[in-house]
Design an enzyme around this catalytic site. Structure first.
Site, PDB file in Angstrom:
ATOM      1  N   TYR A 143      -1.401  13.860  -1.210  1.00 52.83           N
ATOM      2  CA  TYR A 143      -2.059  14.711  -2.817  1.00 52.83           C
ATOM      3  C   TYR A 143      -3.298  15.919  -2.877  1.00 52.83           C
ATOM      4  O   TYR A 143      -2.685  16.874  -4.105  1.00 52.83           O
ATOM      5  CB  TYR A 143      -3.320  13.576  -3.828  1.00 52.83           C
ATOM      6  CG  TYR A 143      -2.249  12.017  -3.741  1.00 52.83           C
ATOM      7  CD1 TYR A 143      -0.903  11.965  -3.584  1.00 52.83           C
ATOM      8  CD2 TYR A 143      -3.327  11.176  -4.146  1.00 52.83           C
ATOM      9  CE1 TYR A 143      -0.628  10.612  -3.913  1.00 52.83           C
ATOM     10  CE2 TYR A 143      -2.735   9.829  -4.781  1.00 52.83           C
ATOM     11  CZ  TYR A 143      -1.669   9.911  -4.380  1.00 52.83           C
ATOM     12  OH  TYR A 143      -0.795   8.238  -4.529  1.00 52.83           O
ATOM     13  N   LYS A 193       1.569   4.849   8.942  1.00 47.81           N
ATOM     14  CA  LYS A 193       3.393   4.748   9.533  1.00 47.81           C
ATOM     15  C   LYS A 193       3.587   6.231  10.162  1.00 47.81           C
ATOM     16  O   LYS A 193       4.226   6.628  10.790  1.00 47.81           O
ATOM     17  CB  LYS A 193       4.161   5.468   8.655  1.00 47.81           C
ATOM     18  CG  LYS A 193       5.270   5.518   7.976  1.00 47.81           C
ATOM     19  CD  LYS A 193       6.036   4.146   7.052  1.00 47.81           C
ATOM     20  CE  LYS A 193       7.658   4.509   7.481  1.00 47.81           C
ATOM     21  NZ  LYS A 193       7.943   2.779   7.778  1.00 47.81           N
ATOM     22  N   ASP A 225       4.936  -0.539   5.467  1.00 44.88           N
ATOM     23  CA  ASP A 225       5.649  -0.941   5.124  1.00 44.88           C
ATOM     24  C   ASP A 225       5.527  -2.869   5.038  1.00 44.88           C
ATOM     25  O   ASP A 225       5.669  -4.060   4.181  1.00 44.88           O
ATOM     26  CB  ASP A 225       7.125  -1.613   5.182  1.00 44.88           C
ATOM     27  CG  ASP A 225       7.446  -0.231   6.890  1.00 44.88           C
ATOM     28  OD1 ASP A 225       6.052  -0.374   7.760  1.00 44.88           O
ATOM     29  OD2 ASP A 225       8.485  -0.963   7.540  1.00 44.88           O
ATOM     30  N   ASP A 249      -3.944   4.154  -2.668  1.00 47.76           N
ATOM     31  CA  ASP A 249      -3.093   4.040  -3.694  1.00 47.76           C
ATOM     32  C   ASP A 249      -2.465   2.941  -4.245  1.00 47.76           C
ATOM     33  O   ASP A 249      -2.361   1.955  -5.173  1.00 47.76           O
ATOM     34  CB  ASP A 249      -2.241   5.096  -4.023  1.00 47.76           C
ATOM     35  CG  ASP A 249      -2.357   5.747  -6.194  1.00 47.76           C
ATOM     36  OD1 ASP A 249      -2.836   4.724  -7.166  1.00 47.76           O
ATOM     37  OD2 ASP A 249      -1.989   6.575  -5.939  1.00 47.76           O
ATOM     38  N   ASP A 253      -3.645  -1.427  -6.126  1.00 47.40           N
ATOM     39  CA  ASP A 253      -3.101  -1.604  -6.702  1.00 47.40           C
ATOM     40  C   ASP A 253      -2.404  -2.834  -6.619  1.00 47.40           C
ATOM     41  O   ASP A 253      -3.269  -3.901  -7.749  1.00 47.40           O
ATOM     42  CB  ASP A 253      -2.091  -0.722  -8.052  1.00 47.40           C
ATOM     43  CG  ASP A 253      -2.945   0.024  -8.399  1.00 47.40           C
ATOM     44  OD1 ASP A 253      -4.432  -0.513  -8.589  1.00 47.40           O
ATOM     45  OD2 ASP A 253      -2.645   0.578  -9.701  1.00 47.40           O
TER      46      ASP A 253
END
Ligand code: NAD
Length: 361
Positions: A143, A193, A225, A249, A253
Site C-alpha cells: 500500500y 507468500k 492462499d 487487510d 476481514d
C-alpha cells in the site's frame, strides 16, 4: 495503590456518542473496583470536528491524543460530509490520527461467543470455540511501497504497485505479534507468500530469527492462499496470526466475519511507544444514529482491549469481557444480534445491563 491513566475520548459521529457513553460508564465502574482512575478528555474528530473547526483532525485533537496514555475512538463519518473534497473528509482525519501517532500494528480479534453461534454463516461445529487474533502490519507493504502509479508506455498503460518490507519493519511487527501471542495461548502463525515473493522470504527469515527470543511461543508459517482456506475450513487451529498489510487487510476481514456480527468487533492500533487507538471495526451507522438502536458491545470490548493492550490492566479487561458474556447469557440483544426468544433492548438498556453485571455479587 491507585493507578491513573489519561484517556482521550473521540466519540465522533453517528452512533459514536451513544456507544461511547456506555463504554465510559463501564470503564468508570470497572476503574472503581480495580483502583484505576481515568482522567478522560473528550476531543473532536471526523464530521463533528469539521462542523466545529473546518478540519477533520484539529491540531488540538492530535496533541491531546499524543499527550495521553490511550485513545478510545468510536466512529466517524456520515452522509452529510460525503461530498467534501478528500482532504476535508472525516476519513482523512482518521488517517491523520493514525500517522500522527505512528501506529503500525493493527490487532483484530475474532472470537465466537457461544451465545451468538447462530450469527455465523459457517456451521456451529466449525466455529464453536474460535478465538483468533490477527496482527496486521499497517504502514508498510504494497500500500505504501514505491514505485507506484499508472505509467504511459509504448505498449499502453502500465500499472505498478511495489511490495516492500525493511527488516526493521518486519522485526517491530513481529515483536508485537510474539508479545500478543504470549498474552494468549502462545501460538503464532506467520502468513506470507514466500514460495513466490522475495519480500515474503525476508519476512519469513526475520520472523523465524525473532522466534529464538520467544521460546515460549510456538511459531508456524503458512502461505496466504492456504491460510485463507484454513480460516474457513478449520478456524479453531489458529490462535494468533501475524501478516503484512495486504494479506492482513483481507484475512482480518475474513476472520472477523466468522463471527457474523459487526456490532461485536473491537480493534486496536498500536505504535512503538505512545498511545494506541482502540475502536470498534464498524462505522458510524448513520441509518440508526440517535435512535437508541446501536449495539454498544464492540465499543465496550474496545475499551477492554485498551485496558489489556494499551494500559496493561488484564484483570479489569477480563471483567469487562466477562460482563459482556453475562448480559448475552441473560438474553439481552440489540437489533443487529437479535434472535428468537431473546430480550430486545436499545443501546442505553444494554449499558444498564452491563453496569448491573459488573456490580460485585
Ligand atoms: P457501518 O459499519 O457504519 O454500517 C453498516 C451496517 O451495520 C449498517 O446497517 C449499520 O446500521 C450496522 N451497524 C454498524 N455498527 C452497528 C452497531 N454498533 N450496532 C448496530 N448496527 C450497526 O458502515 P457503512 O454504512 O458502510 O458506513 C457508514 C459511515 O461510517 C460512512 O461514513 C463510513 O465512511 C464510516 N465508516 C467509519 C469507520 C470508522 O470510524 N473507523 C469505519 C467504517 C465506515
Amino acid at each position: 495503590m491507585t493507578k491513573s491513566f489519561r484517556v482521550t475520548l473521540l466519540p465522533g459521529d453517528g452512533i459514536g456518542p451513544e456507544i461511547m457513553t456506555v463504554a465510559v460508564a463501564v470503564l468508570k465502574q470497572v476503574g472503581e473496583q480495580h483502583n484505576i482512575q481515568f482522567d478522560f478528555t473528550e476531543a473532536l474528530l471526523g464530521g463533528a470536528a469539521i462542523d466545529a473547526t473546518g478540519s477533520p483532525l484539529p491540531a488540538e485533537t492530535l496533541s491531546t491524543c499524543q499527550a495521553s496514555d490511550a485513545v478510545l475512538l468510536a466512529s466517524i463519518g456520515g452522509y452529510k460530509w460525503d461530498d467534501l473534497p478528500r482532504e476535508k473528509r472525516p476519513e482523512t482525519g482518521l488517517l491523520g490520527l493514525r500517522s500522527g501517532l505512528k501506529l503500525f500494528a493493527n490487532l483484530r480479534p475474532a472470537t465466537i461467543l457461544p451465545q451468538l453461534l447462530s450469527a455465523s454463516s459457517l456451521k456451529p461445529e466449525i466455529v464453536e470455540g474460535v478465538d483468533i487474533m490477527v496482527v496486521r502490519e499497517l504502514t508498510g507493504g504494497i500500500y505504501f511501497g514505491t514505485p507506484k502509479g499508472i505509467f504511459e508506455t509504448e505498449d499502453g498503460q502500465r500499472g505498478v504497485s511495489t511490495m516492500v518490507y525493511h527488516s526493521s519493519e518486519i522485526d517491530r511487527i513481529g515483536k508485537v505479534a510474539f508479545e500478543t501471542a504470549r498474552k494468549r495461548k502462545g501460538q503464532l502463525c506467520s502468513v506470507d507468500k514466500a514460495n513466490v515473493l522475495d519480500v515474503s522470504q525476508l519476512w519469513r527469515d526475520r520472523i523465524t530469527a525473532l522466534s529464538t527470543h520467544y521460546p515460549d511461543v510456538e511459531l508456524s508459517h503458512l502461505y496466504v492462499d492456504n491460510a485463507a482456506m484454513q480460516l474457513v475450513r478449520a478456524p479453531k487451529q489458529f490462535d494468533t496470526i501475524v501478516t503484512g498489510n495486504l494479506f492482513g487487510d483481507i484475512l482480518s476481514d475474513a476472520a472477523a466475519m466468522l463471527t457474523g456480527s459487526i456490532g461485536m468487533l473491537p480493534s486496536a492500533s498500536l505504535g512503538e511507544s505512545g498511545p494506541g487507538v482502540f475502536e470498534p471495526v464498524h462505522g458510524s451507522a448513520p441509518d440508526i444514529a440517535g435512535q437508541d438502536k446501536a449495539n454498544p458491545l464492540a465499543q465496550v470490548l474496545s475499551a477492554a482491549m485498551m485496558l489489556r493492550y494499551g494500559l496493561d490492566q488484564p484483570k479489569a479487561a477480563d471483567q469487562i469481557e466477562q460482563a459482556v458474556l453475562t448480559v448475552l447469557d441473560q438474553g439481552y440483544r440489540t437489533g443487529d444480534i437479535m434472535s428468537e426468544g431473546m430480550k430486545a433492548v436499545g443501546c442505553r438498556e444494554m449499558g444498564e445491563a452491563l453496569k448491573q453485571a459488573l456490580r460485585p455479587k
